[in-house]
Scaffold this active site. Structure first.
Site, PDB file in Angstrom:
ATOM      1  N   GLU A   1      -2.574   5.129   7.217  1.00 41.21           N
ATOM      2  CA  GLU A   1      -3.359   3.913   6.951  1.00 41.21           C
ATOM      3  C   GLU A   1      -2.968   2.808   7.932  1.00 41.21           C
ATOM      4  OE1 GLU A   1      -4.110   4.564   2.149  1.00 41.21           O
ATOM      5  OE2 GLU A   1      -2.402   3.383   2.788  1.00 41.21           O
TER       6      GLU A   1
ATOM      7  N   LYS B   1       0.852  -1.186   0.000  1.00 40.92           N
ATOM      8  CA  LYS B   1       0.000   0.000   0.000  1.00 40.92           C
ATOM      9  C   LYS B   1       0.891   1.241   0.000  1.00 40.92           C
ATOM     10  CE  LYS B   1      -3.436   0.299   2.707  1.00 40.92           C
ATOM     11  NZ  LYS B   1      -4.045   1.019   1.571  1.00 40.92           N
TER      12      LYS B   1
HETATM   13  C1  5RP Z   1      -3.041   4.891  -0.657  1.00 42.38           C
HETATM   14  C2  5RP Z   1      -3.190   3.427  -0.819  1.00 42.38           C
HETATM   15  C3  5RP Z   1      -4.281   2.946  -1.722  1.00 42.38           C
HETATM   16  O1  5RP Z   1      -5.109   2.086  -1.016  1.00 42.38           O
HETATM   17  C4  5RP Z   1      -3.668   2.223  -2.885  1.00 42.38           C
HETATM   18  O2  5RP Z   1      -2.732   3.070  -3.516  1.00 42.38           O
HETATM   19  C5  5RP Z   1      -4.729   1.779  -3.895  1.00 42.38           C
HETATM   20  O3  5RP Z   1      -5.270   2.904  -4.509  1.00 42.38           O
HETATM   21  P1  5RP Z   1      -6.451   2.811  -5.552  1.00 42.38           P
HETATM   22  O4  5RP Z   1      -7.673   2.407  -4.793  1.00 42.38           O
HETATM   23  O5  5RP Z   1      -6.541   4.207  -6.092  1.00 42.38           O
HETATM   24  O6  5RP Z   1      -6.075   1.812  -6.601  1.00 42.38           O
HETATM   25  O7  5RP Z   1      -2.497   2.625  -0.257  1.00 42.38           O
HETATM   26  O8  5RP Z   1      -1.901   5.208   0.095  1.00 42.38           O
END
Ligand code: 5RP
Length: 229
Positions: free
Chosen positions: A103, A94
């Site tokens: 997160e 992530k």
């Molecule tokens: C943000 C994250 C998001 O959950 C990850 O990048 C996935 O993003 P998306 O839902 O736009 O594909 O970790 O820091």
């Protein structure tokens, strides 16, 4: 189905995991945004939310959902967020949206982590997606050298030609070309580098449930039973 339609489908399915009368943890990114829009429709059922980024807080508030400071919340039953990659065991990369630290903090308080993602995020081995690492700015060079020693190619994340600054005033180093067969081990190794704030591997505490958008519908994968915060 388009990728956005798959994201929308898992966002809708995640509403079944919302616990009435409680505070919910909410992630960051395009899939999380679809979820926030769904949450807006049932906002009368929840007490409010804890946001994993300033962007998520703003979107929650735009729907009239109360946003709580994590310091005022002892526990929450569920955290819902997207992922850049997820394995069949629930380990994730992530941080594509630069919100990895908040997160991981919000997820650590939640009883269950529900990962919502389109099916393209399901991989056997993590590492095709560059691994985000949030770093204290003065430690950027030394941390980059140590990440290179692990076998990857560190790249400072830029925005408009300048180092991207996170909500926490730190920089992100994306590590390209890592093969991560043992994500929990790699998470521990990178956590041990002085100057690292957070590594975007969520393996020691991975997802409890994955809702993955496939062409033939939403696939539910149960990895764990969740744990009390
Ligand atoms: C943000 C994250 C998001 O959950 C990850 O990048 C996935 O993003 P998306 O839902 O736009 O594909 O970790 O820091």
């Amino acid at each position: 189905m388009t990728q956005d339609e798959l994201k929308q489908a898992v966002a809708r399915a995640a509403i079944d995991y919302v616990v009435d009368g409680e505070i919910i943890g909410v992630g960051t990114g395009s899939t999380a945004n679809f979820f926030i829009d769904e949450l807006g429709r049932i906002k009368h059922r929840i007490k409010g939310a804890v946001a994993s980024s300033e962007a998520t807080a703003a979107r929650l508030k735009s729907h009239g959902i109360a946003v709580f400071d994590l310091n005022d919340v002892d526990s929450m039953p569920v955290y819902i967020d997207g992922a850049d990659e997820i394995t069949p065991h629930g380990a994730m990369i992530k941080g594509g949206g630069a919100a990895l630290t908040r997160e991981k903090i919000v997820a650590s308080v939640a009883g269950k982590f529900i990962c919502i993602a389109d099916g393209s995020k399901l991989v056997d081995v993590l590492g095709s997606f560059p691994l985000p690492v949030e770093v204290i700015p003065m430690a950027q060079a030394v941390v980059a050298r140590k990440l290179a020693a692990l076998g990857g190619e560190p790249r400072l994340r830029l925005k408009d030609g300048r180092p991207l600054m996170t909500d926490n005033g730190c920089v992100i180093i994306d590590v390209v070309g890592l093969n991560i067969p043992n994500p929990a081990e790699m998470e521990a190794a990178i956590n041990g580098i002085v100057g690292v704030v957070t590594v975007g591997l969520f393996a020691q505490r991975g997802a409890d449930v994955g809702l993955l958008g496939m062409a033939d519908g939403v696939r539910t994968m149960t990895f764990r039973q969740g744990s009390a915060a």
